[in-house]
Scaffold this motif. Sequence first.
Motif, mmCIF file in Angstrom:
data_model
loop_
_atom_site.group_PDB
_atom_site.id
_atom_site.type_symbol
_atom_site.label_atom_id
_atom_site.label_comp_id
_atom_site.label_asym_id
_atom_site.label_seq_id
_atom_site.Cartn_x
_atom_site.Cartn_y
_atom_site.Cartn_z
ATOM 1 N N VAL A 1 -7.052 -28.648 -18.825
ATOM 2 C CA VAL A 1 -7.346 -27.589 -19.957
ATOM 3 C C VAL A 1 -7.157 -28.220 -21.250
ATOM 4 C CG1 VAL A 1 -5.860 -25.833 -20.945
ATOM 5 C CG2 VAL A 1 -6.046 -25.944 -18.272
ATOM 6 N N GLU A 2 -6.299 -29.365 -21.418
ATOM 7 C CA GLU A 2 -6.125 -29.731 -23.037
ATOM 8 C C GLU A 2 -7.534 -30.572 -23.306
ATOM 9 O OE1 GLU A 2 -4.209 -29.022 -25.121
ATOM 10 O OE2 GLU A 2 -2.058 -28.594 -24.475
ATOM 11 N N HIS A 3 -8.242 -31.073 -22.386
ATOM 12 C CA HIS A 3 -9.167 -31.926 -22.683
ATOM 13 C C HIS A 3 -10.528 -31.147 -22.964
ATOM 14 C CE1 HIS A 3 -11.918 -35.682 -22.053
ATOM 15 N NE2 HIS A 3 -12.779 -34.859 -21.691
ATOM 16 N N LEU A 4 -10.751 -30.127 -22.286
ATOM 17 C CA LEU A 4 -11.871 -28.993 -22.332
ATOM 18 C C LEU A 4 -11.690 -28.333 -23.558
ATOM 19 C CD1 LEU A 4 -12.390 -27.582 -18.629
ATOM 20 C CD2 LEU A 4 -13.720 -29.488 -19.805
ATOM 21 N N MET A 5 -10.443 -27.746 -24.056
ATOM 22 C CA MET A 5 -10.152 -27.129 -25.036
ATOM 23 C C MET A 5 -10.570 -28.192 -26.450
ATOM 24 S SD MET A 5 -6.915 -24.894 -25.083
ATOM 25 C CE MET A 5 -5.654 -26.214 -24.916
ATOM 26 N N ALA A 6 -10.170 -29.299 -26.256
ATOM 27 C CA ALA A 6 -10.681 -30.361 -27.523
ATOM 28 C C ALA A 6 -12.022 -30.453 -27.362
ATOM 29 C CB ALA A 6 -9.901 -31.727 -27.167
ATOM 30 N N GLY A 7 -12.741 -30.494 -26.333
ATOM 31 C CA GLY A 7 -14.146 -30.680 -26.117
ATOM 32 C C GLY A 7 -15.134 -29.270 -26.816
ATOM 33 N N VAL B 1 -6.978 -20.153 -18.244
ATOM 34 C CA VAL B 1 -6.054 -20.705 -17.070
ATOM 35 C C VAL B 1 -5.748 -19.709 -16.057
ATOM 36 C CG1 VAL B 1 -3.602 -21.398 -16.730
ATOM 37 C CG2 VAL B 1 -4.979 -22.295 -18.416
ATOM 38 N N GLY B 2 -6.141 -19.963 -15.189
ATOM 39 C CA GLY B 2 -5.583 -19.002 -13.550
ATOM 40 C C GLY B 2 -4.384 -19.666 -12.846
ATOM 41 N N GLY B 3 -3.536 -18.553 -12.549
ATOM 42 C CA GLY B 3 -2.775 -19.004 -11.726
ATOM 43 C C GLY B 3 -1.692 -17.954 -11.398
ATOM 44 N N ARG B 4 -0.546 -18.141 -10.780
ATOM 45 C CA ARG B 4 0.354 -17.077 -10.284
ATOM 46 C C ARG B 4 1.355 -16.616 -11.517
ATOM 47 N NH1 ARG B 4 3.156 -20.443 -5.526
ATOM 48 N NH2 ARG B 4 2.864 -22.211 -7.092
ATOM 49 N N THR B 5 1.559 -17.489 -12.508
ATOM 50 C CA THR B 5 2.543 -16.995 -13.632
ATOM 51 C C THR B 5 1.788 -17.538 -14.847
ATOM 52 O OG1 THR B 5 3.831 -18.797 -13.221
ATOM 53 C CG2 THR B 5 4.532 -16.868 -12.279
ATOM 54 N N PRO C 1 1.586 -19.509 -18.435
ATOM 55 C CA PRO C 1 2.227 -20.858 -18.981
ATOM 56 C C PRO C 1 3.225 -20.262 -19.900
ATOM 57 C CG PRO C 1 -0.020 -20.456 -19.957
ATOM 58 C CD PRO C 1 0.074 -19.385 -19.019
ATOM 59 N N ALA C 2 4.301 -21.057 -19.836
ATOM 60 C CA ALA C 2 5.424 -20.839 -20.948
ATOM 61 C C ALA C 2 4.877 -21.056 -22.218
ATOM 62 C CB ALA C 2 6.572 -21.918 -20.592
ATOM 63 N N PRO C 3 5.387 -20.359 -23.523
ATOM 64 C CA PRO C 3 5.079 -20.570 -24.798
ATOM 65 C C PRO C 3 5.268 -21.912 -25.033
ATOM 66 C CG PRO C 3 6.919 -18.857 -24.492
ATOM 67 C CD PRO C 3 6.584 -19.399 -23.127
ATOM 68 N N ALA C 4 4.122 -22.454 -25.729
ATOM 69 C CA ALA C 4 4.138 -23.918 -26.154
ATOM 70 C C ALA C 4 3.677 -24.853 -25.309
ATOM 71 C CB ALA C 4 5.277 -24.113 -27.281
ATOM 72 N N PHE C 5 3.548 -24.272 -23.919
ATOM 73 C CA PHE C 5 3.212 -25.267 -22.770
ATOM 74 C C PHE C 5 1.756 -26.185 -23.263
ATOM 75 C CE2 PHE C 5 1.239 -26.629 -18.631
ATOM 76 C CZ PHE C 5 2.455 -26.775 -18.069
ATOM 77 N N PHE C 6 1.020 -25.431 -23.722
ATOM 78 C CA PHE C 6 -0.310 -25.911 -24.123
ATOM 79 C C PHE C 6 -0.309 -26.358 -25.748
ATOM 80 C CE2 PHE C 6 -1.800 -24.139 -20.174
ATOM 81 C CZ PHE C 6 -2.170 -25.082 -19.654
#
Length: 296
Positions: free
Chosen positions: A18-24, A30-34, A36-41
């Motif tokens: 996720v971080e690498h693609l955003m930087a690119g 992000v797909g998932g069950r829950t 991400p927590a605030p400031a996780f990325f």
Amino acid sequence: MTRVLVSGGTGFVGRFIVEHLMAGGYDVVVGGRTPPAPAFFSRPVAFVSLALDPDIDQRVAFRDVDHFVHAAFQHVAGRYRGGEGDDPQGFRRSNLDGSVSLFQTARDHGVKRCVFLSSRAVYGDQPSGAGLFEDTPCHPESLYGALKLEAESELAKLGNDEFATVSLRVTGVYGPSGKGATHKWQPLFDDYLSGRPIAPRAGTEVHGDDVAAAVRLTLEAPLAHLTSRVFNVSDVLVDNSAILAMVQDITGSKHALPGLATLIAFNAMNTEKIRALGWQPGGLERLQATVRSLLA
């Protein structure tokens, strides 16, 4: 802007992707069950509900998505091999049937490329010292490895000119952990710095960001260059003694290092195919820098 859906984006490896693609410059979801927590990325990321459940209609998650990176895997906490615990059927249903369902949904809703994070575990038992190439016959020894191999096969069957499919066979991934988590070598470092005995062990390692770079390359490579749809992703063959020698040098510890593992007997992964796409992992220099940062 190209939109990429990353399943399992809050997992250890998924976070690097996720971080690498955003930087690119990608628009990452992000797909998932829950969520991400605030400031996780490092910055806010869009989130959609996504599950490894073949009975759920998940078409909405693929709306306006150009590429799909499947990094999600359901397992007993802290375990991949043996991650089925006492529920092998549930493990299969989630990680094979659930994955294939996502692959099919992605194809049916216009996704152009799908990258699946597979594992070196697909190779299983091999002759001592033999190199692992993408066409090496696979003999997985664990249910984890067997399901990864089956998922590779099912994804390949779905591929066509409009839906390019790639499986990355990834080895042991290292790097800094996410917020609130410990890195994978913390127990090893703790044992060494406490003077506890450590058995010799060798393994192949690759930094999480180098895995993410391999993902990006397979998303961007011209289709004509993807003559292989399976790629090994591995970097450094190293043993516990070499890693802990770095720890010893940095910390000044006087504890004895574990004995040397027999590297010549290890089955190292050949990475010529992914390197031909321009992949340049960080090698020993990145490993050393990471150990230093983890200790800091």
